[in-house]
Scaffold this active site. Structure first.
Site, PDB file in Angstrom:
ATOM      1  N   LYS A 122       0.824  -1.219   0.000  1.00 39.61           N
ATOM      2  CA  LYS A 122       0.000   0.000   0.000  1.00 39.61           C
ATOM      3  C   LYS A 122       0.853   1.262   0.000  1.00 39.61           C
ATOM      4  O   LYS A 122       0.452   2.279  -0.550  1.00 39.61           O
ATOM      5  CB  LYS A 122      -0.949   0.014   1.203  1.00 39.61           C
ATOM      6  N   LYS A 205      -5.343 -10.323  -7.966  1.00 37.42           N
ATOM      7  CA  LYS A 205      -6.522 -10.462  -7.125  1.00 37.42           C
ATOM      8  C   LYS A 205      -7.653  -9.539  -7.587  1.00 37.42           C
ATOM      9  O   LYS A 205      -7.383  -8.407  -7.980  1.00 37.42           O
ATOM     10  CB  LYS A 205      -6.113 -10.075  -5.693  1.00 37.42           C
ATOM     11  N   LYS A 208     -10.957  -3.731  -5.380  1.00 33.63           N
ATOM     12  CA  LYS A 208     -11.685  -2.503  -5.690  1.00 33.63           C
ATOM     13  C   LYS A 208     -10.759  -1.426  -6.232  1.00 33.63           C
ATOM     14  O   LYS A 208     -11.217  -0.437  -6.790  1.00 33.63           O
ATOM     15  CB  LYS A 208     -12.501  -1.999  -4.490  1.00 33.63           C
TER      16      LYS A 208
HETATM   17  P1  AMP Z   1     -10.729  -5.445   1.409  1.00 40.37           P
HETATM   18  O1  AMP Z   1     -11.627  -5.284   0.238  1.00 40.37           O
HETATM   19  O2  AMP Z   1      -9.302  -5.615   1.020  1.00 40.37           O
HETATM   20  O3  AMP Z   1     -10.976  -4.451   2.503  1.00 40.37           O
HETATM   21  O4  AMP Z   1     -11.102  -6.846   2.049  1.00 40.37           O
HETATM   22  C1  AMP Z   1     -12.278  -7.121   2.778  1.00 40.37           C
HETATM   23  C2  AMP Z   1     -12.382  -8.618   2.993  1.00 40.37           C
HETATM   24  O5  AMP Z   1     -12.589  -9.291   1.732  1.00 40.37           O
HETATM   25  C3  AMP Z   1     -11.111  -9.264   3.593  1.00 40.37           C
HETATM   26  O6  AMP Z   1     -11.464 -10.306   4.479  1.00 40.37           O
HETATM   27  C4  AMP Z   1     -10.392  -9.817   2.383  1.00 40.37           C
HETATM   28  O7  AMP Z   1      -9.590 -10.938   2.697  1.00 40.37           O
HETATM   29  C5  AMP Z   1     -11.558 -10.233   1.473  1.00 40.37           C
HETATM   30  N1  AMP Z   1     -11.154 -10.110   0.063  1.00 40.37           N
HETATM   31  C6  AMP Z   1     -10.856  -8.963  -0.614  1.00 40.37           C
HETATM   32  N2  AMP Z   1     -10.548  -9.219  -1.904  1.00 40.37           N
HETATM   33  C7  AMP Z   1     -10.668 -10.567  -2.069  1.00 40.37           C
HETATM   34  C8  AMP Z   1     -10.505 -11.464  -3.186  1.00 40.37           C
HETATM   35  N3  AMP Z   1     -10.182 -11.033  -4.402  1.00 40.37           N
HETATM   36  N4  AMP Z   1     -10.701 -12.772  -2.969  1.00 40.37           N
HETATM   37  C9  AMP Z   1     -11.070 -13.214  -1.751  1.00 40.37           C
HETATM   38  N5  AMP Z   1     -11.242 -12.447  -0.661  1.00 40.37           N
HETATM   39  C10 AMP Z   1     -11.050 -11.138  -0.810  1.00 40.37           C
END
Ligand code: AMP
Ligand code: TRP
Length: 344
Positions: A122, A205, A208
């Site tokens: 990040k 991955k 967003k």
């Molecule tokens: P974030 O969007 O990074 O704040 O992640 C929020 C939750 O979603 C966390 O538990 C991440 O591990 C899960 N997460 C985010 N992106 C993915 C992805 N592409 N595949 C699986 N889990 C995800």
């Protein structure tokens, strides 16, 4: 169902998890996190937190932050989080998170934080310009979990390292103050599609922050958008194999089959038993139909909830009060252990 221990009550198993209020939630969030949160609330006492304190580790527009907090809350409820069985609230409302994070900043070592890969990603090249908050993000995450003495933390793969740090902090606190106060929380990493990849590139991955809208399916996408994004998803020219070994080296095919299996709640083997030998021209419409059936009701419910923002705010008020009732006595005890005068 709790057992009483000294001045605080802890249940045998307590779930805590958090999600950032930044932008739209997508299929990766749903399959990697939210869907599991929904399943766990039947079995465990569950506390789910929209982590607005974490969000401001990178710049946020205040109006947008308020809006995203409501949107993420609405999508959690739309996806099936029960505000009666579970506690749902936004982090900044419960002051104990920030207070405990400070104490943990004074337990965690620079060397431990220096190893965190999420900070490196990040912060990017211009590390000198990253906020101190972004650097100490994991000590706040440890405080989120341990302010409730949570025993289980459902997260995606990418958060495993932060969980390990949380365990190190819990252990370091217990040993620095010669107490057996904090449990060592266990990560709960789920199922076949825990890591959902971009629809445009099977080796990055779904996220967003990806510039391409076609890389992800948002929970707010309607039927037509979902169908179109799946139709345009990157694939290869080969038909699907009939067993999982045949997916090796075919990242995009593996991702789409994994998504299908997760949405249908079946194994990759059984998806390939059905679709092995068939091409993507055949598989993609089936995947699109399944994705629309599973996701579009969530989007619709979410839009309905967002029509009454005051109801969402009210849900968060109640959740914060319930969360604080658990965290306050635990953090009060921490303050006493540390030697701050006037706490017990
Ligand atoms: P974030 O969007 O990074 O704040 O992640 C929020 C939750 O979603 C966390 O538990 C991440 O591990 C899960 N997460 C985010 N992106 C993915 C992805 N592409 N595949 C699986 N889990 C995800
Ligand atoms: N760091 C997590 C993420 O980026 C969000 C989070 C904050 C969290 N506090 C938490 C997850 C506590 C689990 C437990 O996804």
């Amino acid at each position: 169902m709790g057992v009483t221990m000294s001045s605080t009550t802890v249940s045998k198993s307590r779930i805590f998890s958090g999600i950032q209020p930044t932008g739209n939630l997508h299929l990766g969030n749903y399959l990697g996190a939210i869907r599991n949160w929904v399943a766990l609330q039947d079995e465990f006492e569950s506390i789910y937190c929209v982590v607005d304190l974490h969000a401001i580790t990178v710049p946020q527009d205040p109006m947008q932050l308020r809006q995203s907090t409501r949107e993420v809350t609405a999508s959690l409820i739309a996806a099936g989080i029960s505000t009666e069985r579970s506690i749902l609230f936004n982090q900044s409302r419960v002051l104990q998170h920030a207070q405990l994070a400070w104490t943990f900043n004074c337990v965690a070592r620079l060397g431990w934080l220096n190893r965190m890969t999420q900070f490196k990603e990040k912060a990017g090249k211009n590390r000198e310009n990253a906020t101190v908050g972004l650097y100490s993000y994991p000590t706040l995450m440890a405080a989120d979990i341990l302010a409730y003495k949570a025993t289980h933390v459902p997260v995606g793969e990418d958060q495993k390292q932060h969980l390990e740090l949380t365990r190190d902090i819990a252990q370091a606190f217990n040993s620095a103050y010669d107490v057996d106060f904090f449990p060592l929380p266990e990560p709960q990493i789920f199922g076949s599609a825990t890591r959902v990849m971009s629809l445009r590139n099977g080796s990055s991955k779904m996220s967003k922050s990806d510039n391409s809208e076609y890389s992800r399916i948002n929970l707010t996408d309607d039927k037509d958008v979902i169908t179109q994004k799946i139709r345009k998803a990157k694939t290869d020219p080969e038909p699907l194999p009939s067993s999982p070994e045949g997916l090796k080296g075919r990242a995009e095919a593996q991702n789409l089959v994994g998504i299908y299996a997760a949405l249908a709640d079946v194994t990759v083997e059984s998806v390939l038993q059905e679709y092995g030998g068939r091409g993507f021209g055949n598989f993609k419409p089936a995947l699109a139909e399944l994705a629309v059936a599973k996701l579009s009701p969530i989007g619709e419910k979410m839009r309905l909830l967002l029509e009454s923002p005051e109801d969402i705010d009210h849900i968060l008020d109640e959740g914060a009060a319930r969360a604080e009732a658990i965290a306050a006595p635990i953090v009060e005890k921490v303050n006493d252990i540390v030697g701050f005068l006037g706490h017990k």
